[in-house]
Design an enzyme around this catalytic site. Sequence first.
Site, PDB file in Angstrom:
ATOM      1  N   ASN A 174     -74.168   0.184  21.632  1.00  0.00           N
ATOM      2  CA  ASN A 174     -73.281   0.688  20.556  1.00  0.00           C
ATOM      3  C   ASN A 174     -71.972   0.477  20.883  1.00  0.00           C
ATOM      4  O   ASN A 174     -71.507   0.578  22.034  1.00  0.00           O
ATOM      5  CB  ASN A 174     -73.522   2.083  20.260  1.00  0.00           C
ATOM      6  CG  ASN A 174     -72.930   2.592  19.336  1.00  0.00           C
ATOM      7  OD1 ASN A 174     -72.897   2.365  18.022  1.00  0.00           O
ATOM      8  ND2 ASN A 174     -71.865   3.538  19.351  1.00  0.00           N
ATOM      9  N   ARG A 179     -61.492   8.164  19.910  1.00  0.00           N
ATOM     10  CA  ARG A 179     -60.281   8.401  20.678  1.00  0.00           C
ATOM     11  C   ARG A 179     -60.598   9.150  22.023  1.00  0.00           C
ATOM     12  O   ARG A 179     -61.611   9.564  22.120  1.00  0.00           O
ATOM     13  CB  ARG A 179     -59.490   9.462  20.043  1.00  0.00           C
ATOM     14  CG  ARG A 179     -59.872  11.109  20.201  1.00  0.00           C
ATOM     15  CD  ARG A 179     -58.843  12.045  19.704  1.00  0.00           C
ATOM     16  NE  ARG A 179     -59.484  13.158  19.791  1.00  0.00           N
ATOM     17  CZ  ARG A 179     -59.855  14.204  18.682  1.00  0.00           C
ATOM     18  NH1 ARG A 179     -59.737  13.680  17.419  1.00  0.00           N
ATOM     19  NH2 ARG A 179     -60.305  15.479  19.034  1.00  0.00           N
ATOM     20  N   GLY A 197     -72.867   7.299  17.244  1.00  0.00           N
ATOM     21  CA  GLY A 197     -73.709   6.459  18.299  1.00  0.00           C
ATOM     22  C   GLY A 197     -73.607   6.809  19.781  1.00  0.00           C
ATOM     23  O   GLY A 197     -74.440   7.069  20.456  1.00  0.00           O
ATOM     24  N   GLU A 239     -72.473  -4.089  16.244  1.00  0.00           N
ATOM     25  CA  GLU A 239     -71.641  -4.187  15.391  1.00  0.00           C
ATOM     26  C   GLU A 239     -70.847  -5.558  15.653  1.00  0.00           C
ATOM     27  O   GLU A 239     -70.234  -6.064  14.853  1.00  0.00           O
ATOM     28  CB  GLU A 239     -70.646  -3.188  15.600  1.00  0.00           C
ATOM     29  CG  GLU A 239     -70.799  -1.518  15.111  1.00  0.00           C
ATOM     30  CD  GLU A 239     -71.589  -0.738  15.758  1.00  0.00           C
ATOM     31  OE1 GLU A 239     -72.192  -1.150  16.864  1.00  0.00           O
ATOM     32  OE2 GLU A 239     -71.879   0.362  15.319  1.00  0.00           O
ATOM     33  N   ASP A 288     -55.096  14.838  13.899  1.00  0.00           N
ATOM     34  CA  ASP A 288     -56.419  13.890  13.380  1.00  0.00           C
ATOM     35  C   ASP A 288     -55.990  13.436  12.115  1.00  0.00           C
ATOM     36  O   ASP A 288     -54.985  13.782  11.286  1.00  0.00           O
ATOM     37  CB  ASP A 288     -57.583  14.613  13.416  1.00  0.00           C
ATOM     38  CG  ASP A 288     -58.594  14.043  14.042  1.00  0.00           C
ATOM     39  OD1 ASP A 288     -58.844  12.849  13.697  1.00  0.00           O
ATOM     40  OD2 ASP A 288     -59.343  14.333  14.932  1.00  0.00           O
TER      41      ASP A 288
HETATM   42  C1  LIG Z   1     -58.549   5.140  13.913  1.00  0.00           C
HETATM   43  C2  LIG Z   1     -60.097   5.653  14.146  1.00  0.00           C
HETATM   44  C3  LIG Z   1     -60.007   6.641  14.916  1.00  0.00           C
HETATM   45  C4  LIG Z   1     -61.443   7.150  14.877  1.00  0.00           C
HETATM   46  N1  LIG Z   1     -61.642   8.256  15.886  1.00  0.00           N
HETATM   47  C5  LIG Z   1     -63.109   8.900  16.138  1.00  0.00           C
HETATM   48  C6  LIG Z   1     -63.197   9.632  17.065  1.00  0.00           C
HETATM   49  O1  LIG Z   1     -62.313  10.161  17.768  1.00  0.00           O
HETATM   50  N2  LIG Z   1     -64.455  10.164  17.068  1.00  0.00           N
HETATM   51  C7  LIG Z   1     -65.390   9.840  16.319  1.00  0.00           C
HETATM   52  O2  LIG Z   1     -66.550  10.315  16.332  1.00  0.00           O
HETATM   53  N3  LIG Z   1     -65.116   8.833  15.296  1.00  0.00           N
HETATM   54  C8  LIG Z   1     -63.971   8.386  15.167  1.00  0.00           C
HETATM   55  N4  LIG Z   1     -63.693   7.539  14.263  1.00  0.00           N
HETATM   56  C9  LIG Z   1     -64.770   7.053  13.218  1.00  0.00           C
HETATM   57  C10 LIG Z   1     -65.933   6.025  13.949  1.00  0.00           C
HETATM   58  O3  LIG Z   1     -65.172   5.031  14.561  1.00  0.00           O
HETATM   59  C11 LIG Z   1     -66.730   5.758  12.860  1.00  0.00           C
HETATM   60  O4  LIG Z   1     -67.581   6.674  12.531  1.00  0.00           O
HETATM   61  C12 LIG Z   1     -67.707   4.412  13.451  1.00  0.00           C
HETATM   62  O5  LIG Z   1     -68.875   4.536  12.796  1.00  0.00           O
HETATM   63  C13 LIG Z   1     -68.419   5.191  15.007  1.00  0.00           C
HETATM   64  O6  LIG Z   1     -69.386   4.120  15.420  1.00  0.00           O
HETATM   65  P1  LIG Z   1     -70.672   4.455  15.478  1.00  0.00           P
HETATM   66  O7  LIG Z   1     -71.325   4.524  14.163  1.00  0.00           O
HETATM   67  O8  LIG Z   1     -71.281   3.356  16.277  1.00  0.00           O
HETATM   68  O9  LIG Z   1     -70.939   5.735  16.268  1.00  0.00           O
HETATM   69  C14 LIG Z   1     -62.463   6.955  14.074  1.00  0.00           C
HETATM   70  C15 LIG Z   1     -62.297   6.079  13.288  1.00  0.00           C
HETATM   71  C16 LIG Z   1     -60.843   5.264  12.977  1.00  0.00           C
HETATM   72  C17 LIG Z   1     -60.950   3.882  12.027  1.00  0.00           C
END
Ligand SMILES: Cc1cc2nc3c(=O)[nH]c(=O)nc-3n(C[C@H](O)[C@H](O)[C@H](O)COP(=O)(O)O)c2cc1C
Length: 606
Positions: A174, A179, A197, A239, A288
């Site tokens: 994954n 952050r 994930g 991804e 945030d």
């Molecule tokens: C700039 C930015 C910062 C992000 N920060 C976080 C974060 O700190 N924690 C989180 O869970 N998702 C965060 N997200 C959203 C995740 O990247 C997004 O839900 C993504 O699908 C996570 O991947 P996963 O589905 O494989 O878990 C952020 C997205 C962006 C664009």
Amino acid sequence: MAYRNLREFIERLEAAGELVRVSTPVSAELEITEITDRISKQPHHRNKALLFERVEGSEFPLVINLFGNPRRAAMAFEVGDLDELNVRLSRLIDLRLPRGLGPMLSRAGDVFGALRSIGLGPKMIRSAPVQEVVITENPDVHLMPVLKCWPHDGGRYLTLTQVITRDPATGIRNVGMYRIQVYDGQTLGLHWQRHKGGREHQQSGVEAGRTKIPVAVVLGGDPASIWAASAPLPPNIDEYLLAGWLRGRPVEFVKCVSQDLEVPAHAEFVIEGWFDPNEHRLEGPFGDHTGFYTPRDLFPVMHVTAITHRRNAIYPTTIVGKPPMEDVWMGKATERLFLPLMKLFMGEIRDVNMPPEGVFHNLVLVSIRKRFPGHAQKIMYGLWGLGLMMLAKAIVVVDEDVDVQNVEAVAQRILETVDWRRDVTIVDGPVDQLDHSAILDSFGGKIGVDATRKPERAPFPDPVPVNEVVMSAAFSNWRCWRDAVVIVGLNKARCTPEEAVRIVWDIAPDKDVLLLDAGVDFSNLSDVAWRVLGNVDWRRDVILQRGMFDPYDMRPDVPRTRIAIDATTKGPEDGHPRGWPEELAMSPEVVERVTARWSEYGLGNL
Ligand SMILES: Cc1cc2nc3c(=O)[nH]c(=O)nc-3n(C[C@H](O)[C@H](O)[C@H](O)COP(=O)(O)O)c2cc1C
């Protein structure tokens, strides 16, 4: 030609006039945020990516706002316009998936299987630019110019990350953009929220009895890979496969130097380490993308074992805050690319828009080809069951003749068609972990609004103008929008929300009512929308006119029901037990310093 790495993207942005170099020294503590925030709020042609060449305390330059307007976001994917992503993926789905192929729910998986079969799956190489410099003895994250973004942040944070883990049970990779808080040079906080994930891999590690799970934080690489970390793909789909398809070339990987994990070979920096799925530490607060600080909470801890980087690495980062910011355009790319996947499950969907004011999850506008009563409700429930769309807090469904990219047109259609008793579906369910309005952590009230036409109903009567003298005698701070919605700035010390709503409906019974905090500037409707969408739990904060109304009374001439929405700040006295976060604001000294230094940055007059 696909970008091989971040620097090729930077070069192309610069050549297109989309990137400005700032050569004067700047501080990573708040100053870069204030500069970037001002630039992010400019019209698209003045909103540039920024390359800070001299950041105090680090030898590495810093790049920010890479995806920050529609043109740059499109350039990241090498398309003329972001909607091409929708068109390209729709075409691939049509080409690869003849109708009737397999059960519906495996179709998204089939799409990605198709990508792998045409050779776009990730590829291993042996020597990698990101390992030109390898630090295994006393690696220290402070070598990078990591930002402190907002005044009350709990520390410095890496933000434009690709956080890579493998499921301890299945080995499936994954990557997520999460952050990362810097506790010290070798100890970091992994902020993956509970629906994500990384969190699933953590849980899987607990169940497998593991105490050390490899993790890598990647910074940089080609822009499609950077973006792909934020893509809400179903679990078990890599991804980087999607990134490979977007680039038309596989993403190249190399083995980590200190962990059993692979990372993109053309990145700028990689931080390698491990986490114990049972070890937690307080993370936050952090300014945030909701526009509020997320409070401190427990998240897992990463222990750094190595840092590798290019010799002349560039540190990529982003800031989030009140929209619009760079993440709006990353989200727009996601919306365009996921539209064909939504259509795969719900063919009647025509278009989807997640406006910036809704910070991704708080508002989804959908147009459909409506065929039967309740069709809009079918779409709402379908979306609430589709991956991370489960977190959508408000879904508005309109007919296909409304352009959902035109928010004004959607608002107008709501005013024309919605009876707030009969056309509203209020449910409880999972909401984003960052949602501060929900009564419980990650669980709250959501709303679906059926704003499709219902030809069987009699038209609504014309609105009656508000009696301004009487309203002004009752409220010092109010306005009426489009002769339909009365907005009131409420001083709760003087009047409760229920009393205020009763007074408005005594004076103007044919208006919807919006209650906001007393100091809010109503002239900025985008700000009003952002507050309403963020501050409302749709179960608790809604009052419907005529409470005893029978929702199943479908006679065509039943009077229209109005809605009142309480979008004020809530405390325990309002039935909100969790505390209310502070809104983001830059400290006045930094605002002043940046104003005084503005001409040194070479960013023109704003
Ligand atoms: C700039 C930015 C910062 C992000 N920060 C976080 C974060 O700190 N924690 C989180 O869970 N998702 C965060 N997200 C959203 C995740 O990247 C997004 O839900 C993504 O699908 C996570 O991947 P996963 O589905 O494989 O878990 C952020 C997205 C962006 C664009």
